[in-house]
Design an enzyme around this catalytic site. Structure first.
Site, short mmCIF file in Angstrom:
data_model
loop_
_atom_site.label_atom_id
_atom_site.label_comp_id
_atom_site.label_asym_id
_atom_site.label_seq_id
_atom_site.Cartn_x
_atom_site.Cartn_y
_atom_site.Cartn_z
CE LYS A 22 -32.36 28.99 -26.93
NZ LYS A 22 -31.52 27.99 -26.26
CG ASN A 23 -28.37 28.92 -28.30
OD1 ASN A 23 -29.09 28.91 -27.30
ND2 ASN A 23 -28.57 28.11 -29.33
NE ARG A 92 -28.63 19.19 -21.84
CZ ARG A 92 -27.49 19.74 -22.27
NH1 ARG A 92 -27.51 20.87 -22.95
NH2 ARG A 92 -26.33 19.20 -21.96
CB CYS A 116 -32.87 18.14 -23.58
SG CYS A 116 -32.32 18.21 -25.27
NE ARG A 121 -28.01 18.74 -26.14
CZ ARG A 121 -28.71 19.89 -26.18
NH1 ARG A 121 -30.01 19.86 -26.06
NH2 ARG A 121 -28.09 21.05 -26.30
N PRO A 122 -24.74 14.38 -23.66
CG PRO A 122 -23.23 13.23 -24.99
CD PRO A 122 -24.66 13.69 -24.94
CB ILE A 123 -21.67 17.41 -19.97
CG1 ILE A 123 -21.84 16.56 -18.70
CG2 ILE A 123 -22.97 18.13 -20.33
CD1 ILE A 123 -22.07 17.40 -17.45
CG ASP A 124 -18.30 13.02 -23.39
OD1 ASP A 124 -19.36 13.60 -23.73
OD2 ASP A 124 -17.49 12.59 -24.21
CG LEU A 125 -16.57 16.25 -25.74
CD1 LEU A 125 -17.05 16.84 -27.06
CD2 LEU A 125 -15.24 15.52 -25.93
CG ASP A 306 -30.26 25.05 -32.81
OD1 ASP A 306 -29.68 25.84 -32.06
OD2 ASP A 306 -30.33 23.82 -32.58
CB ILE A 328 -25.91 18.22 -34.66
CG1 ILE A 328 -25.15 18.95 -35.77
CG2 ILE A 328 -25.49 18.68 -33.26
CD1 ILE A 328 -23.64 18.83 -35.69
NE ARG A 398 -35.42 26.03 -23.53
CZ ARG A 398 -34.70 25.32 -24.43
NH1 ARG A 398 -35.27 24.35 -25.11
NH2 ARG A 398 -33.44 25.59 -24.65
C1 EPZ Z 1 -25.54 24.38 -28.34
O1 EPZ Z 1 -25.83 23.19 -27.62
C2 EPZ Z 1 -26.87 25.10 -28.46
N1 EPZ Z 1 -27.38 25.41 -27.13
C3 EPZ Z 1 -27.86 24.19 -29.19
O2 EPZ Z 1 -29.10 24.88 -29.30
C4 EPZ Z 1 -27.31 23.91 -30.57
O3 EPZ Z 1 -28.21 23.04 -31.25
C5 EPZ Z 1 -25.94 23.24 -30.44
O4 EPZ Z 1 -25.07 24.09 -29.66
C6 EPZ Z 1 -25.30 22.96 -31.78
O5 EPZ Z 1 -25.12 24.15 -32.45
C7 EPZ Z 1 -26.90 26.50 -26.49
O6 EPZ Z 1 -26.01 27.17 -26.96
C8 EPZ Z 1 -27.52 26.82 -25.16
P1 EPZ Z 1 -22.80 20.83 -28.66
P2 EPZ Z 1 -24.61 22.28 -27.06
O7 EPZ Z 1 -22.04 20.65 -27.39
O8 EPZ Z 1 -23.52 23.15 -26.57
C9 EPZ Z 1 -22.26 16.10 -28.54
C10 EPZ Z 1 -31.19 25.25 -28.21
O9 EPZ Z 1 -32.18 24.89 -27.57
N2 EPZ Z 1 -21.53 16.34 -27.28
O10 EPZ Z 1 -22.12 21.49 -29.81
O11 EPZ Z 1 -25.17 21.28 -26.14
C11 EPZ Z 1 -23.76 16.28 -28.35
O12 EPZ Z 1 -24.32 15.06 -27.90
C12 EPZ Z 1 -30.10 24.27 -28.46
O13 EPZ Z 1 -31.03 26.41 -28.62
C13 EPZ Z 1 -20.86 15.28 -26.68
O14 EPZ Z 1 -20.87 14.16 -27.17
O15 EPZ Z 1 -24.16 21.57 -28.41
C14 EPZ Z 1 -24.26 16.64 -29.72
O16 EPZ Z 1 -24.43 15.45 -30.49
C15 EPZ Z 1 -30.65 23.01 -29.07
N3 EPZ Z 1 -20.20 15.50 -25.51
C16 EPZ Z 1 -23.09 17.42 -30.32
O17 EPZ Z 1 -21.94 17.11 -29.50
C17 EPZ Z 1 -20.17 16.75 -24.91
O18 EPZ Z 1 -19.53 16.89 -23.85
C18 EPZ Z 1 -23.35 18.92 -30.35
O19 EPZ Z 1 -23.35 19.36 -29.06
C19 EPZ Z 1 -20.85 17.81 -25.54
C20 EPZ Z 1 -21.52 17.58 -26.73
#
Ligand code: EPZ
Length: 419
Positions: A22-23, A92, A116, A121-125, A306, A328, A398
């Site tokens: 999925k991812n 999201r 979620c 789930r911040p997206i600042d990065l 996950d 995480i 999902r």
């Molecule tokens: C991806 O989410 C996956 N989703 C997640 O699976 C998975 O748990 C995660 O990676 C970690 O492996 C998809 O690929 C669709 P991250 P993502 O950005 O990209 C922080 C599922 O349902 N962060 O690596 O959102 C964040 O808060 C999901 O399959 C920031 O602070 O993960 C978290 O603590 C669950 N700022 C950490 O980083 C940002 O801009 C990991 O997030 C982005 C992230």
């Protein structure tokens, strides 16, 4: 509203081909926006998140055809740059479309994805990285208005955290930017490499994926391609845990063991016998599994967050007490109250879960709180004596293709039921 009903006690036994990841399919579908032509994508799982992605693509002007597990996307005509709020709410992780839409049209409008079930789930990065590539971002009334007055230009970006989504968004925006982009401290998950392989097959020039430094040499445009999605390592872990918790045996086909080293290590430590041959994996758990003293979720190649709910469910029936440290996400344990309704003895304290192994579980009514937490309830139901009725199963749909049908084929007494 349909539910999943499990009559526990049957040993899981048999063979299963594991679905596509999925991812991986989500960012690859986003990447098809950059391709001015046909993208034939094989091993696409039939999931609600994939259907949502297809709705986003058609809303942008692409045409999508599905033939079983192959999706064909024709993005020759992309006429829009907005993602409807409803679709952002549905999924999201649609935020991963941002980089691709900007890469193709030079602008994008999406509603802020919000949090979620796992917490904020911040997206600042994502946003700070896109700004370094020349994107202007205005946040207003819950929407993000993005444009590129001077076009996208390559940049050197250091991620303070190796975010999977942010790495994907940078790759998607930089693939057709002018000049070279370097990502330092990039995410190394296999799904990143699968995205890079897909884009390179369409003409992109991306090097170093899978390592913590990725180089993207911008090209003018991408064309048609054909790609097969990698197997879903978390779904594979789910079926392994199903065999382990029921003291059964399973053969998984079409897996990539090299993507699962940390997962296999935990299963072996719990006493499961695992043999690997090419893309096949056999797990046998004849005897009751034993505790795993401490498991920590971290970024790849460490143990994936996950897979946490799945091994926690499995270890709830182990001999001894295990500890899981979630590093995480802030709010990853919401499903544990539901799991304890089936007789598990799990306590949580902040990011730590203490799993006291019990010998017996008993069926109960429960509700999914999130995707992997929902799968954990199914696993416990397979073991629990009596009937377990699981509600809010849209979370499970999902990420798991045909989970009820597959578990039935693996000897489980499980079915969809209505209220
Ligand atoms: C991806 O989410 C996956 N989703 C997640 O699976 C998975 O748990 C995660 O990676 C970690 O492996 C998809 O690929 C669709 P991250 P993502 O950005 O990209 C922080 C599922 O349902 N962060 O690596 O959102 C964040 O808060 C999901 O399959 C920031 O602070 O993960 C978290 O603590 C669950 N700022 C950490 O980083 C940002 O801009 C990991 O997030 C982005 C992230």
């Amino acid at each position: 509203m349909s539910k999943i009903t499990v009559n526990g006690g049957n040993k899981i036994f048999g063979e299963l081909a594991v679905q596509g990841a999925k991812n991986s399919v989500l960012p690859v579908l986003a990447g098809s926006i950059l391709c001015k032509g046909n993208c034939v994508i094989h091993n696409c799982p039939r999931l609600s998140d994939v259907e949502t992605s297809i709705k986003i693509l058609t809303g942008l002007g692409a045409s999508c055809l599905r033939d079983e597990n192959t999706v064909i996307v024709d993005s020759t005509q992309i006429s829009d740059y907005k993602i409807p709020e409803q679709l952002m709410r549905e999924m999201r992780s649609s935020v991963v479309f941002l980089g691709a839409i900007i890469g193709r049209t030079g602008k994008a409008v999406i509603s802020s994805p919000g949090g979620c079930e796992l917490g904020p789930r911040p997206i600042d990065l994502h946003l700070s990285s896109l700004e370094k590539l020349g994107v202007n971002i205005r946040e207003e009334h819950g929407f993000l208005y993005c444009d590129t007055p001077k076009g996208l230009k390559g940049a050197e970006i250091h991620l303070s955290f190796p975010s999977v989504g942010a790495t994907e968004n940078i790759i998607l925006a930089a693939a057709t930017a002018k000049g070279v982009t370097v990502i330092h401290n990039a995410a190394k998950e296999p799904e990143i490499s699968d995205l890079a392989d897909f884009l390179n097959s369409a003409g992109a020039k991306i090097y170093g994926s899978g390592s913590d430094t990725i180089y993207i040499h911008g090209v003018n445009s991408l064309g048609s391609t054909e790609h097969t999605i990698i197997p879903d390592r978390i779904v594979a872990c789910t079926y392994m845990a199903a065999a382990a918790i029921t003291n059964g045996e399973i053969i998984l086909k079409g897996v990539m063991p090299s993507h699962m080293v940390a997962i296999l290590s935990v299963f072996r430590e719990s006493g499961c016998k695992i043999s690997v041959s090419g893309k096949s994996l056999k797990l046998t758990a004849r005897d009751r599994i034993t505790r795993v003293p401490t498991i920590r979720s971290l970024v790849y190649p460490a143990f994936p967050t996950d897979a946490g709910p799945l091994v926690i469910a499995m270890l709830s029936c182990a001999k001894g007490t295990s500890v899981f440290v979630e590093n995480i996400f802030e709010n990853r344990f919401r499903y544990i109250d539901e799991l304890n309704r089936l007789g598990t003895k799990i306590k949580t304290e902040g990011k730590i879960a203490i799993i006291e192994g019990v010998d017996k579980l008993s069926g109960a009514g429960c509700k999914c709180t999130d995707l992997r937490g929902g799968a954990a309830l199914v696993l416990a139901g397979l073991r629990a004596k009596g009937k377990t009725v699981i509600g809010d199963i849209h979370h499970i749909e999902r990420g798991y293709e045909d989970i009820v049908e597959n578990l039935k084929l693996l000897n489980a007494d499980i079915e969809y039921t209505e209220d």
